[in-house]
Design an enzyme around this catalytic site. Structure first.
Site, PDB file in Angstrom:
ATOM      1  N   HIS A 160      -2.545 -63.999 -11.981  1.00 47.47           N
ATOM      2  CA  HIS A 160      -3.372 -63.233 -12.688  1.00 47.47           C
ATOM      3  C   HIS A 160      -4.491 -63.742 -13.561  1.00 47.47           C
ATOM      4  O   HIS A 160      -5.419 -63.195 -14.236  1.00 47.47           O
ATOM      5  CB  HIS A 160      -2.799 -61.937 -13.258  1.00 47.47           C
ATOM      6  CG  HIS A 160      -2.045 -61.111 -12.280  1.00 47.47           C
ATOM      7  ND1 HIS A 160      -2.764 -60.546 -11.112  1.00 47.47           N
ATOM      8  CD2 HIS A 160      -0.655 -60.734 -12.049  1.00 47.47           C
ATOM      9  CE1 HIS A 160      -1.693 -60.236 -10.391  1.00 47.47           C
ATOM     10  NE2 HIS A 160      -0.385 -59.945 -10.938  1.00 47.47           N
ATOM     11  N   ASP A 196       2.639 -63.347  -3.224  1.00 46.75           N
ATOM     12  CA  ASP A 196       3.225 -62.314  -4.174  1.00 46.75           C
ATOM     13  C   ASP A 196       2.514 -61.042  -3.975  1.00 46.75           C
ATOM     14  O   ASP A 196       1.453 -60.760  -3.338  1.00 46.75           O
ATOM     15  CB  ASP A 196       2.457 -62.741  -5.664  1.00 46.75           C
ATOM     16  CG  ASP A 196       2.896 -61.988  -7.047  1.00 46.75           C
ATOM     17  OD1 ASP A 196       3.905 -62.498  -7.372  1.00 46.75           O
ATOM     18  OD2 ASP A 196       2.643 -60.705  -6.873  1.00 46.75           O
ATOM     19  N   HIS A 198       1.283 -58.596  -5.832  1.00 49.88           N
ATOM     20  CA  HIS A 198       0.106 -58.138  -6.465  1.00 49.88           C
ATOM     21  C   HIS A 198      -1.113 -59.313  -6.130  1.00 49.88           C
ATOM     22  O   HIS A 198      -0.695 -60.586  -6.234  1.00 49.88           O
ATOM     23  CB  HIS A 198       0.426 -58.251  -7.802  1.00 49.88           C
ATOM     24  CG  HIS A 198       1.315 -57.422  -8.230  1.00 49.88           C
ATOM     25  ND1 HIS A 198       2.868 -57.728  -8.496  1.00 49.88           N
ATOM     26  CD2 HIS A 198       1.343 -55.878  -8.263  1.00 49.88           C
ATOM     27  CE1 HIS A 198       3.499 -56.370  -8.665  1.00 49.88           C
ATOM     28  NE2 HIS A 198       2.660 -55.486  -8.780  1.00 49.88           N
TER      29      HIS A 198
END
Length: 349
Positions: A160, A196, A198
C-alpha cells in the site's frame, strides 16, 4: 528456498488501530511472523538468513526525499510536540485543498504523508520498515545472483505504500524495491503479481507510467474494500505503462473457482508481457476466516495457487504482505511456497 528475516520487525508494534470508531489491537502485529516462522521450521525451510542492510541509494531512488525524512523523524517530532500517544494522522489534504505544500506542524505533516488513519507510527517503526525493505532487497539480490526463488518475510508489509505515502500498515514498498533490484541485476522486464485480498495501490502507483514493470492484482472490489479508491478494472496504466497494469476486482464471497480463473488471467498477462522475473506480493488474507476481508479461499487453495504460479518458470521473489487470520497465516503462507516449489522444481527437471 532461502528465507530472509529480521528480528527488527518487533520494533514496530502499535498498541492501537482505529477500526469501527474505536482503538483496537492492530490486526497487523508481530505474532503474524511467529506463526509463519514456526510453520517454515515444521516444513523443513531451514535456510533462514538475516538481510544485508538496505541500500540507501536504491531507497532514495524509489521514494520521495521529504517522505523518507518524515518517516525517519516523525516519532521524535511527535514527542517533541508534547504528544503522548502514537503518531496517527487526523487531518488530510482533501479535494480542492493545497496538496503540494507540506505543513511544518507534525500533526499536519502526518496527514500530508498518510493515505489512511488506521496505521500508526511508533518509536521503532522506521527501523522496522528499513529491515523489512532490506529483506525484500536481499531476496532480490539472491535471485539476481542465480537462485530460482527466495522468500522475503517482510514485516511491516509494503504494497500500500507509495513513493510518498504510508497506510494500510505499509511504509516502504518492499515489492517495488525488489523489482528495482532485479532490474539492476539484468532483468529487462519484471512482473509483479499481487494476490493479497486488498489492492496493491502503492505498487500500482509507483509503476503506473512505466512499461518495463507489469503489475497484476486480484482483490476485493474497491466499491466494497480498502483501499476503496484504486483497483478498478479500467486502470490499465498510462503513457509508456499503458497496458502494463491489469486489475481484477472481485465481489464479496468470491470462492476459489472464480479466484483461480482470475489468477490464470493474470498469469496469462505475465506470459504475454515476456517477463524475465517475477515478484509475488504474497498476502493470504483471501482466506475464508480472515477478519478484514470477504473472499472464501481455503488453506488447500493456497497450495494450488502456488503450483499455478510455479508454472511460470520464472525467477521469483515472494514478499509477505497481508493475512490476519493469525493462527492460519503460517499454514496458508507456506502452502503457497510449497505449491510453488512443487511445480517450479518439476519444470527444471
Amino acid at each position: 528456498m532461502r528465507v530472509f528475516f529480521s528480528e527488527q520487525h518487533r520494533l514496530h508494534f502499535p498498541q492501537g488501530e482505529l477500526s469501527g470508531g474505536e482503538l483496537i489491537t492492530p490486526y497487523e502485529r508481530p505474532s503474524r511472523v511467529e506463526y509463519i516462522l514456526r510453520r517454515l521450521t515444521e516444513r523443513g525451510f531451514s535456510d533462514v538468513e538475516e538481510p544485508l542492510p538496505i541500500d540507501p541509494v536504491a531507497l532514495h531512488a524509489l521514494c520521495d526525499a521529504g517522505y523518507l525524512r518524515f518517516l525517519e523523524t516523525a516519532w521524535d517530532a511527535w514527542i517533541a510536540a508534547g504528544h503522548r500517544g502514537e503518531v496517527i494522522a487526523s487531518s488530510y489534504p482533501a479535494r480542492r485543498m493545497q496538496t503540494n505544500r507540506p505543513p511544518r506542524d507534525i500533526e499536519g505533516l502526518a496527514g500530508y504523508y498518510a493515505l489512511a488513519s488506521e496505521t500508526a507510527i511508533t518509536q521503532g517503526t522506521w527501523e522496522a520498515a528499513l529491515s523489512s525493505a532490506a529483506c525484500a532487497q536481499s531476496a532480490a539480490n539472491h535471485v539476481a545472483d542465480g537462485a530460482g526463488s527466495a522468500f522475503a518475510l517482510c514485516r511491516p508489509p509494503g504494497h500500500h505504500a507509495t513513493a510518498d505515502m504510508f497506510g494500510g500498515y505499509c511504509f516502504l514498498n518492499n515489492a517495488a524495491l525488489a523489482a528495482e533490484r532485479l532490474r539492476e541485476g539484468g532483468a529487462a522486464r519484471i512482473a509483479i503479481l499481487d494476490i493479497d485480498f486488498h489492492h496493491g495501490n502503492g505498487t500500482q502507483d509507483i509503476f503506473y507510467g512505466r512499461g518495463d514493470v507489469f503489475f497484476g492484482s486480484i482483490h476485493g472490489a474497491p466499491e466494497d474494500a480498502f483501499p476503496y479508491y484504486s483497483g478498478f478494472a479500467d486502470e490499465i496504466g498510462q503513457g509508456a505503462g499503458e497496458g502494463a497494469t491489469l486489475n481484477i476486482p472481485l465481489p464479496p464471497r468470491t470462492g476459489y473457482p472464480v479466484w483461480s480463473e482470475a489468477l490464470e488471467t493474470l498469469l496469462g498477462g505475465i506470459h504475454r508481457f515476456s517477463a524475465d522475473a517475477l515478484i509475488v506480493s504474497l498476502g493470504v488474507d483471501a482466506f475464508e476466516e480472515d477478519p478484514i476481508s470477504f473472499f472464501k479461499l481455503k488453506s488447500d487453495d493456497f497450495k494450488d495457487a502456488g503450483r499455478r504460479i510455479g508454472k511460470c518458470k520464472l525467477p521469483t521473489v515472494f514478499c509477505l504482505e497481508g493475512g490476519y487470520a493469525i493462527e492460519a497465516i503460517g499454514i496458508n503462507t507456506v502452502n503457497v511456497l510449497e505449491g510453488f516449489l512443487e511445480t517450479s522444481q518439476m519444470a527444471r527437471t
